[in-house]
Design an enzyme around this catalytic site. Structure first.
Site, PDB file in Angstrom:
ATOM      1  N   TRP A  73       0.845  -1.194   0.000  1.00 38.34           N
ATOM      2  CA  TRP A  73       0.000   0.000   0.000  1.00 38.34           C
ATOM      3  C   TRP A  73       0.886   1.251   0.000  1.00 38.34           C
ATOM      4  O   TRP A  73       1.895   1.272   0.710  1.00 38.34           O
ATOM      5  CB  TRP A  73      -0.862  -0.013   1.247  1.00 38.34           C
TER       6      TRP A  73
ATOM      7  N   HIS B 182       0.085  -6.110   6.708  1.00 42.70           N
ATOM      8  CA  HIS B 182      -0.797  -6.355   5.553  1.00 42.70           C
ATOM      9  C   HIS B 182       0.006  -6.837   4.343  1.00 42.70           C
ATOM     10  O   HIS B 182      -0.374  -6.595   3.204  1.00 42.70           O
ATOM     11  CB  HIS B 182      -1.593  -5.092   5.202  1.00 42.70           C
TER      12      HIS B 182
ATOM     13  N   HIS C 186      -3.196 -11.802   3.174  1.00 37.24           N
ATOM     14  CA  HIS C 186      -3.283 -11.612   4.632  1.00 37.24           C
ATOM     15  C   HIS C 186      -4.719 -11.553   5.111  1.00 37.24           C
ATOM     16  O   HIS C 186      -5.651 -11.360   4.320  1.00 37.24           O
ATOM     17  CB  HIS C 186      -2.543 -10.324   5.031  1.00 37.24           C
TER      18      HIS C 186
ATOM     19  N   ASP D  17      -7.163  -9.414   7.662  1.00 31.02           N
ATOM     20  CA  ASP D  17      -7.334  -8.260   8.545  1.00 31.02           C
ATOM     21  C   ASP D  17      -7.857  -8.773   9.878  1.00 31.02           C
ATOM     22  O   ASP D  17      -8.648  -9.720   9.925  1.00 31.02           O
ATOM     23  CB  ASP D  17      -8.404  -7.306   7.995  1.00 31.02           C
TER      24      ASP D  17
ATOM     25  N   HIS E 250      -7.813  -3.626  12.954  1.00 25.55           N
ATOM     26  CA  HIS E 250      -7.443  -2.751  11.831  1.00 25.55           C
ATOM     27  C   HIS E 250      -8.493  -1.670  11.588  1.00 25.55           C
ATOM     28  O   HIS E 250      -8.182  -0.553  11.215  1.00 25.55           O
ATOM     29  CB  HIS E 250      -7.262  -3.601  10.571  1.00 25.55           C
TER      30      HIS E 250
ATOM     31  N   HIS F 275     -15.178  -2.042   5.261  1.00 27.27           N
ATOM     32  CA  HIS F 275     -14.623  -2.607   6.499  1.00 27.27           C
ATOM     33  C   HIS F 275     -15.619  -2.442   7.652  1.00 27.27           C
ATOM     34  O   HIS F 275     -15.773  -3.337   8.488  1.00 27.27           O
ATOM     35  CB  HIS F 275     -13.298  -1.926   6.855  1.00 27.27           C
TER      36      HIS F 275
ATOM     37  N   GLU G  86      -7.380 -10.549   2.138  1.00 28.99           N
ATOM     38  CA  GLU G  86      -7.068  -9.654   1.011  1.00 28.99           C
ATOM     39  C   GLU G  86      -5.766 -10.101   0.353  1.00 28.99           C
ATOM     40  O   GLU G  86      -4.931 -10.777   0.974  1.00 28.99           O
ATOM     41  CB  GLU G  86      -6.919  -8.212   1.528  1.00 28.99           C
TER      42      GLU G  86
HETATM   43  N1  LIG Z   1      -4.795  -4.132   3.264  1.00 28.24           N
HETATM   44  C1  LIG Z   1      -5.213  -2.906   3.951  1.00 28.24           C
HETATM   45  C2  LIG Z   1      -4.860  -1.651   3.241  1.00 28.24           C
HETATM   46  C3  LIG Z   1      -5.012  -0.503   4.170  1.00 28.24           C
HETATM   47  O1  LIG Z   1      -6.069  -0.275   4.641  1.00 28.24           O
HETATM   48  C4  LIG Z   1      -3.884   0.347   4.494  1.00 28.24           C
HETATM   49  C5  LIG Z   1      -2.629  -0.203   4.607  1.00 28.24           C
HETATM   50  C6  LIG Z   1      -1.560   0.614   4.926  1.00 28.24           C
HETATM   51  C7  LIG Z   1      -1.761   1.955   5.171  1.00 28.24           C
HETATM   52  C8  LIG Z   1      -3.045   2.516   5.063  1.00 28.24           C
HETATM   53  C9  LIG Z   1      -4.129   1.695   4.727  1.00 28.24           C
HETATM   54  N2  LIG Z   1      -5.385   2.104   4.627  1.00 28.24           N
HETATM   55  C10 LIG Z   1      -5.826   3.381   4.575  1.00 28.24           C
HETATM   56  O2  LIG Z   1      -5.133   4.361   4.757  1.00 28.24           O
HETATM   57  C11 LIG Z   1      -6.725  -3.046   4.166  1.00 28.24           C
HETATM   58  O3  LIG Z   1      -7.047  -3.762   5.099  1.00 28.24           O
HETATM   59  O4  LIG Z   1      -7.521  -2.540   3.418  1.00 28.24           O
HETATM   60 ZN   LIG Z   2      -8.791  -4.593   4.723  1.00 24.41          ZN
HETATM   61 ZN   LIG Z   3      -5.496  -5.555   4.894  1.00 23.16          ZN
END
Ligand SMILES: N[C@@H](CC(=O)c1ccccc1NC=O)C(=O)O
Ligand SMILES: [Zn+2]
Ligand SMILES: [Zn+2]
Length: 214
Positions: free
Chosen positions: A25, A55, A59, A61, A65, A165, A177
């Protein structure tokens, strides 16, 4: 013959390869590996250090998170991550998978969405297909306990509400994800995707596989 070789059920490894250069990300921690003990330096063993985001790759969540008081990866029950699942080809859904993009889904505890024609192993794609909150609410009403996707998130990259989410939180569902579903035909499989037992983890990498049903 060992029981392991007796089991002829086909296995699909739906996990990303964790390696330097793994797309993450934007702004998140890049994957890094460093040898800390080297046999070539006289150590009896090779040992390494990993630096990674929770992440990373394929992975799960944890509720932590998307909810400040949510449980962490170590506290999640494992039952949602093992069992029969339905793989749905949602390619062409556009910006998000809507209820109208769903096939007739009956008695599915776990649903995995394929949204990529070809999984972007080498580059980050910002315009991935998210999952509409209404779709998550509808699936929850059908009794679905886990939603998986090949996309890096169930919400759009620029989402501030993280409504998908939040819909997962409301239904106490679980999320996978970053799955790699390119080689998986639509249909029903056994899912095994156990999150690492990371205390305080807002997410945890999984070795995710699908296996033919017995
Ligand atoms: N895989 C993550 C991606 C995520 O949300 C994220 C990961 C690193 C930094 C910021 C994130 N999301 C929003 O700012 C998720 O659960 O959607
Ligand atoms: Zn997510
Ligand atoms: Zn995630």
């Amino acid at each position: 013959m060992s029981a392991i070789t007796d089991d002829k059920r086909r296995i699909w490894d739906i996990s990303q390869r964790l390696r330097p250069g793994l797309p993450v990300w934007p702004g998140d921690t890049k994957w890094a590996q460093e040898r800390t003990w080297l046999m070539e330096d006289g150590s009896p063993v090779n040992v390494s250090k990993l630096t990674m985001t929770t992440h990373s790759g394929s992975h799960a969540d944890a509720p932590l998170h998307y909810a400040a008081d949510g449980i962490d990866a170590a506290a999640m029950d494992l039952a949602p991550f093992i069992g029969e699942c339905l793989v749905v080809d949602a390619r062409g859904a556009g910006s998000e998978v809507g209820v109208g993009d769903l096939p007739h889904i009956e008695s599915a505890d776990r649903v995995l969405f394929r949204t990529f024609d070809s999984f972007p192993h080498e580059e980050w794609g910002s315009n991935f297909t998210a999952i509409a909150p209404e779709t998550i609410e509808w699936l929850a009403l059908q009794g679905v306990r886990l939603i998986g996707t090949d996309a890096p998130s169930v919400d759009p990259q620029d989402s501030k509400s993280i409504a998908a989410h939040k819909a997962v939180l409301e239904a106490d569902m679980r999320i996978l994800e970053g799955l790699v579903l390119d080689d998986v035909p639509e249909g029903r499989y056994e899912l095994i995707a156990l999150p690492l037992k990371v205390v305080g983890g807002d997410a945890a990498p999984c070795r995710a596989i699908l296996r033919e049903l017995p």
